[in-house]
Design a protein around this motif. Structure first.
Motif, PDB file in Angstrom:
ATOM      1  N   ARG A 124       9.138  -2.397  -3.018  1.00 20.19           N
ATOM      2  CA  ARG A 124       8.032  -1.439  -2.965  1.00 20.19           C
ATOM      3  C   ARG A 124       7.090  -1.770  -1.816  1.00 20.19           C
ATOM      4  O   ARG A 124       6.646  -0.872  -1.074  1.00 20.19           O
ATOM      5  N   ARG A 125       6.778  -3.063  -1.672  1.00 18.03           N
ATOM      6  CA  ARG A 125       5.883  -3.435  -0.576  1.00 18.03           C
ATOM      7  C   ARG A 125       6.580  -3.316   0.777  1.00 18.03           C
ATOM      8  O   ARG A 125       5.937  -2.980   1.784  1.00 18.03           O
ATOM      9  N   TYR A 279      -1.671   0.709  -1.262  1.00 21.82           N
ATOM     10  CA  TYR A 279      -0.580   0.481  -2.210  1.00 21.82           C
ATOM     11  C   TYR A 279      -0.136  -0.976  -2.175  1.00 21.82           C
ATOM     12  O   TYR A 279       0.186  -1.566  -3.221  1.00 21.82           O
ATOM     13  N   ARG A 283       0.033  -3.430  -5.328  1.00 25.15           N
ATOM     14  CA  ARG A 283       1.222  -4.159  -5.758  1.00 25.15           C
ATOM     15  C   ARG A 283       0.956  -5.657  -5.832  1.00 25.15           C
ATOM     16  O   ARG A 283       1.444  -6.340  -6.740  1.00 25.15           O
TER      17      ARG A 283
END
Length: 306
Positions: A124-125, A279, A283
């Motif tokens: 995701r990162r 984001y 995270r």
């Protein structure tokens, strides 16, 4: 009604970003009457004096030999490249555009930490990092109308500052931060002196311009002090996203002082970069990855040599 620690930390972060943005505006204004080497030299003298006095008061200069540590030297070298490329970009590009590119710096540091230090970064990162750099490309717009080669200097500053921050993580803890900052400020000042002749020589400085550069040096010092206050007061995951208010101030100053109207590509690219950064902060909060000020907001704002 007293503010909670997190809200106070957020206010401190906003104040720091205001300081950085006004410093950039003053620097850009100064580029109209003198070359950037002279700006580095004059403002560096003010900044070096202020930081050295602060370091002396806090006992950070007790062991000056620590300033000759190889990692301190490497950090100063990266900082020099980041500062020079940042200032040259700032002199030729809208203030907001340079600020937007620099917002990718935390993403670049996260990527560098994963590639070189083996820090865990989930998919995701990684996706957020890729999207962030896609946003930077929208701002830079290579190959399209409106592209400026000076945008590459802003990207070079991101690269240099990424190296700086990664090196900073490895500097031994016994070396005081203020000693590192003092060393960096002095080296940037010396670099300005060395580049003065090649970049056009000395230009007579008016009283108002000299005062503005002194104010710029004070604003940088205030900015970093308020960053430290912010990180010590609130939770990193809460206050760190407020670093992006710098972009709003840069847009406002660019519009009011330099009559720079952000175009659609700049606004779209900035939105993508900021969203990706937010984001990433989210995270990191979810996975519980601890971060300190050096990795999250302070020096990853822009070159601290300016």
């Amino acid at each position: 009604m007293p503010l909670s620690p997190n809200l106070r930390g957020a206010v401190y972060m906003i104040v720091a970003m205001i300081g950085f943005a006004f410093n950039d505006a003053i620097t850009k204004h100064s580029s109209a009457s003198m070359n950037m080497a002279q700006v580095m030299l004059v403002r560096g003298i003010f900044a070096s004096t202020l930081i050295a006095l602060l370091a002396w008061r806090q006992g950070a200069l007790a062991s000056p030999r620590l300033a000759f540590h190889p990692l301190v030297a490497l950090r100063a070298l990266a900082e020099s490249g980041g500062t020079l490329s940042f200032l040259l970009a700032l002199a030729h590009l809208p203030l907001a555009n340079v600020s937007a590119v620099m917002q990718a710096l935390p993403l670049a540091v996260t990527m560098g930490a994963a590639l070189f230090f083996g820090e865990g970064v989930g998919w995701r990162r990684w996706l957020a990092i890729v999207m962030g750099f896609f946003g930077v490309m929208i701002v830079v717009r290579p190959g399209f109308e409106g592209f400026s080669p000076y945008s590459l200097l802003a990207l070079a500053s991101v690269v240099c500052c990424t190296v700086r921050d990664l090196v900073t993580k490895k500097i031994p803890a016994e070396i005081p931060t203020l000693l590192v900052s003092t060393t960096t400020a002095m080296i940037i000042t010396i670099l300005g002196a060395l580049l003065l002749a090649p970049m056009g020589g000395w230009t007579t400085i008016s009283g108002p311009d000299l005062t503005l550069l002194a104010i710029a040096a004070v604003l940088v010092l205030i900015g970093y002090q308020f960053v430290i206050l912010s990180m010590r007061t609130g939770d990193v995951s809460f206050v760190a996203p407020y670093r992006y208010t710098a972009l709003l101030w840069s847009m406002l100053l660019g519009l009011t002082v330099f009559s720079d109207i952000p175009d659609f590509a700049m606004l779209l690219g900035s939105a993508v970069v900021v969203a990706s950064g937010l984001y990433t902060f989210y995270r990191e909060r979810v996975v519980g990855k601890p971060r300190n000020a050096i990795e999250s907001t302070g020096p990853t704002m822009e070159p601290d040599g300016i």
